[in-house]
Write an enzyme that holds these catalytic residues in place. Structure first.
Site, PDB file in Angstrom:
ATOM      1  N   GLY A  16      95.101  20.539  16.524  1.00 13.06           N
ATOM      2  CA  GLY A  16      95.690  19.346  15.925  1.00 13.06           C
ATOM      3  C   GLY A  16      96.744  18.666  16.771  1.00 13.06           C
ATOM      4  N   ASN A  18      96.229  16.020  18.670  1.00 14.35           N
ATOM      5  CA  ASN A  18      96.066  14.570  18.450  1.00 14.35           C
ATOM      6  C   ASN A  18      96.603  14.163  17.079  1.00 14.35           C
ATOM      7  OD1 ASN A  18      94.680  12.972  20.641  1.00 14.35           O
ATOM      8  ND2 ASN A  18      93.388  14.805  20.579  1.00 14.35           N
ATOM      9  N   ARG A  91      82.794  18.920  13.125  1.00 12.30           N
ATOM     10  CA  ARG A  91      81.594  19.022  12.297  1.00 12.30           C
ATOM     11  C   ARG A  91      80.833  17.705  12.387  1.00 12.30           C
ATOM     12  NH1 ARG A  91      81.092  22.542   7.637  1.00 12.30           N
ATOM     13  NH2 ARG A  91      79.410  21.206   6.924  1.00 12.30           N
ATOM     14  N   ILE A  92      79.517  17.798  12.447  1.00 11.50           N
ATOM     15  CA  ILE A  92      78.703  16.580  12.401  1.00 11.50           C
ATOM     16  C   ILE A  92      78.762  16.052  10.968  1.00 11.50           C
ATOM     17  CG2 ILE A  92      76.375  15.631  12.666  1.00 11.50           C
ATOM     18  CD1 ILE A  92      77.036  16.631  15.335  1.00 11.50           C
ATOM     19  N   ASN A 107      87.269   7.965  15.617  1.00  9.39           N
ATOM     20  CA  ASN A 107      87.252   9.273  16.267  1.00  9.39           C
ATOM     21  C   ASN A 107      87.809   9.139  17.676  1.00  9.39           C
ATOM     22  OD1 ASN A 107      86.533  12.022  16.744  1.00  9.39           O
ATOM     23  ND2 ASN A 107      84.683  11.344  17.819  1.00  9.39           N
ATOM     24  N   HIS A 109      87.229  10.892  21.436  1.00  8.79           N
ATOM     25  CA  HIS A 109      86.252  11.725  22.143  1.00  8.79           C
ATOM     26  C   HIS A 109      86.695  11.861  23.605  1.00  8.79           C
ATOM     27  CE1 HIS A 109      82.336  13.490  22.937  1.00  8.79           C
ATOM     28  NE2 HIS A 109      82.277  12.758  24.030  1.00  8.79           N
ATOM     29  N   ASP A 145      78.834   9.839  18.394  1.00  5.25           N
ATOM     30  CA  ASP A 145      79.673   9.277  19.469  1.00  5.25           C
ATOM     31  C   ASP A 145      79.156   7.932  19.981  1.00  5.25           C
ATOM     32  OD1 ASP A 145      81.237  11.564  19.269  1.00  5.25           O
ATOM     33  OD2 ASP A 145      80.116  12.627  20.808  1.00  5.25           O
ATOM     34  N   ALA A 173      96.515  12.166  28.009  1.00  4.41           N
ATOM     35  CA  ALA A 173      96.114  10.754  27.910  1.00  4.41           C
ATOM     36  C   ALA A 173      95.647  10.428  26.487  1.00  4.41           C
ATOM     37  CB  ALA A 173      95.012  10.457  28.919  1.00  4.41           C
ATOM     38  N   GLU A 174      94.955  11.371  25.852  1.00  5.95           N
ATOM     39  CA  GLU A 174      94.491  11.144  24.472  1.00  5.95           C
ATOM     40  C   GLU A 174      95.676  10.854  23.551  1.00  5.95           C
ATOM     41  OE1 GLU A 174      91.727  14.002  22.747  1.00  5.95           O
ATOM     42  OE2 GLU A 174      91.051  14.568  24.743  1.00  5.95           O
TER      43      GLU A 174
HETATM   44  C1  GAR Z   1      90.485  16.779  21.800  1.00  5.57           C
HETATM   45  O1  GAR Z   1      90.349  16.848  23.178  1.00  5.57           O
HETATM   46  C2  GAR Z   1      89.477  15.811  21.217  1.00  5.57           C
HETATM   47  O2  GAR Z   1      89.230  14.688  22.022  1.00  5.57           O
HETATM   48  C3  GAR Z   1      88.254  16.668  21.136  1.00  5.57           C
HETATM   49  O3  GAR Z   1      88.725  17.921  20.703  1.00  5.57           O
HETATM   50  C4  GAR Z   1      90.071  18.097  21.145  1.00  5.57           C
HETATM   51  C5  GAR Z   1      90.917  18.435  19.957  1.00  5.57           C
HETATM   52  O4  GAR Z   1      92.209  18.803  20.314  1.00  5.57           O
HETATM   53  N1  GAR Z   1      87.307  16.114  20.236  1.00  5.57           N
HETATM   54  C6  GAR Z   1      85.985  16.209  20.403  1.00  5.57           C
HETATM   55  O5  GAR Z   1      85.455  16.803  21.321  1.00  5.57           O
HETATM   56  C7  GAR Z   1      85.163  15.498  19.328  1.00  5.57           C
HETATM   57  N2  GAR Z   1      83.787  15.463  19.678  1.00  5.57           N
HETATM   58  P1  GAR Z   1      93.394  18.737  19.269  1.00  5.57           P
HETATM   59  O6  GAR Z   1      92.954  19.567  18.053  1.00  5.57           O
HETATM   60  O7  GAR Z   1      94.561  19.365  19.936  1.00  5.57           O
HETATM   61  O8  GAR Z   1      93.646  17.309  18.910  1.00  5.57           O
END
Ligand code: GAR
Length: 319
Positions: A16, A18, A91-92, A107, A109, A145, A173-174
């Site tokens: 978590g 993000n 989850r899909i 979302n 990605h 996606d 960066a996210e």
């Molecule tokens: C992040 O890198 C996110 O972009 C990716 O999972 C990670 C979650 O990290 N999401 C995917 O791959 C979705 N298809 P976080 O729990 O620390 O945010």
């Protein structure tokens, strides 16, 4: 005028980080969203404990339960969620859930979509010998996606990078990208000036229309400058919080009551204007259906246009 905040749910499956970035960004005064719920498919996800510590309500749902998607939908509705941000939610999502929340799920990605959908994105970028990778914030549609891209950030791939070292840098960066892109997207959709412009563009595309304020509010008339009638009026009032809507003419009190009964979140009976068959359509929602607004403008135009114009257009079946 400051817009109200969109009620945001964040869905996670793990750490978590993000989610944390979204929560911390929401503490800025001008942030257009408010995280009202963190949930997901893993009751033990580390991110849930962090959300709780930060004072955000959480719901621990069992992703393995048969009725998981129903429970999730119920929980989101119980918290009056308007927008859903997936943040490492692995989850899909079934199509019927997506269609129930159509246009209201975003979302993040970890790749520059449309490159590398699904999992294993960092290794895929390394294997392809790419010089850059990055992250994408996009709308969620049934194809994995593949929804509209709202924003991207590039991250250089360095010599010696592994999938893990790359993932770590992309994650930084996210955290910058997600809150900014979501804020821009929601901020625009809730900005009264932007909303007025969108209405005005559609109203003025109808025949013999002009802009004129009505009691200080942006409004549009049909007909000649001297005898024209208003057919659309912007509504910007306090109802405990700011609300922005559009007033258009419906066929009468009965239809107005029916529409409000059927969808009381969208339609409202505006003070003063209601008795003369003006119905209010709320426009300060993240998922405004502009085609629907356009249809209402056309209807209201027909209702208010002088007989000669209305007849012409009915005959030409232009609408
Ligand atoms: C992040 O890198 C996110 O972009 C990716 O999972 C990670 C979650 O990290 N999401 C995917 O791959 C979705 N298809 P976080 O729990 O620390 O945010």
């Amino acid at each position: 005028m400051t817009a109200r905040r969109t009620r945001l749910a964040i869905l996670i499956s793990g750490r978590g980080s993000n989610m944390a970035a979204l929560i911390y960004a929401s503490r800025a005064e001008d942030c257009p969203y408010e995280p009202v719920l963190v949930t997901g498919n893993k009751p033990n996800a580390a991110g849930l404990a962090l959300a709780e510590a930060e004072g955000v309500t959480t719901a621990k749902l069992d992703g393995k339960a048969k009725d998981f998607w129903e429970k999730l939908d119920e929980t989101l509705r119980a918290h009056k969620v308007e927008m859903i941000a997936l943040a490492g939610f692995m989850r899909i999502i079934p199509d019927d859930f997506i269609s129930r929340w159509d246009g209201r799920i975003v979302n993040i990605h970890p790749s520059l979509l449309p490159k590398y959908k699904g999992v294993g994105t960092h290794q895929a970028a390394l294997d392809a010998g790419d010089a850059v990778t990055g992250a994408t914030v996009h709308m969620v549609i049934p194809e994995l996606d593949s929804g509209e891209v709202l924003g991207q950030v590039e991250v250089a791939i360095m010599p010696g990078d592994s999938a893990d070292s790359l993932a770590e840098r992309v994650l930084i960066a996210e955290h910058q990208l997600y809150p900014r892109v979501l804020s821009d997207y929601l901020g625009r959709a809730l900005d009264p000036d932007w909303i007025s412009e969108e209405v005005g563009r559609r109203a003025l595309a109808l025949p013999e229309t002009m802009y004129k304020t009505s009691h200080g509010a942006p409004a549009w008339r049909v007909g000649s400058p001297s005898s024209g009638k208003f057919f659309a009026i912007m509504w910007m009032r306090h109802h405990g919080e700011e609300s922005v809507g559009l007033l258009v003419k419906c066929s009468g009190q009965e239809e107005m009551a029916q529409l409000i009964e059927a969808d009381g979140d969208l339609y409202f009976r505006p003070q003063y204007y209601g008795p003369s068959n003006w119905i209010g359509i709320r426009l300060d929602r993240p998922d405004t259906d502009w085609d629907h607004v356009h249809q209402w403008l056309q209807r209201s135009w027909l209702e208010c246009a002088p007989a000669r114009l209305a007849k012409l257009h009915k005959v030409a079946a232009e609408f």
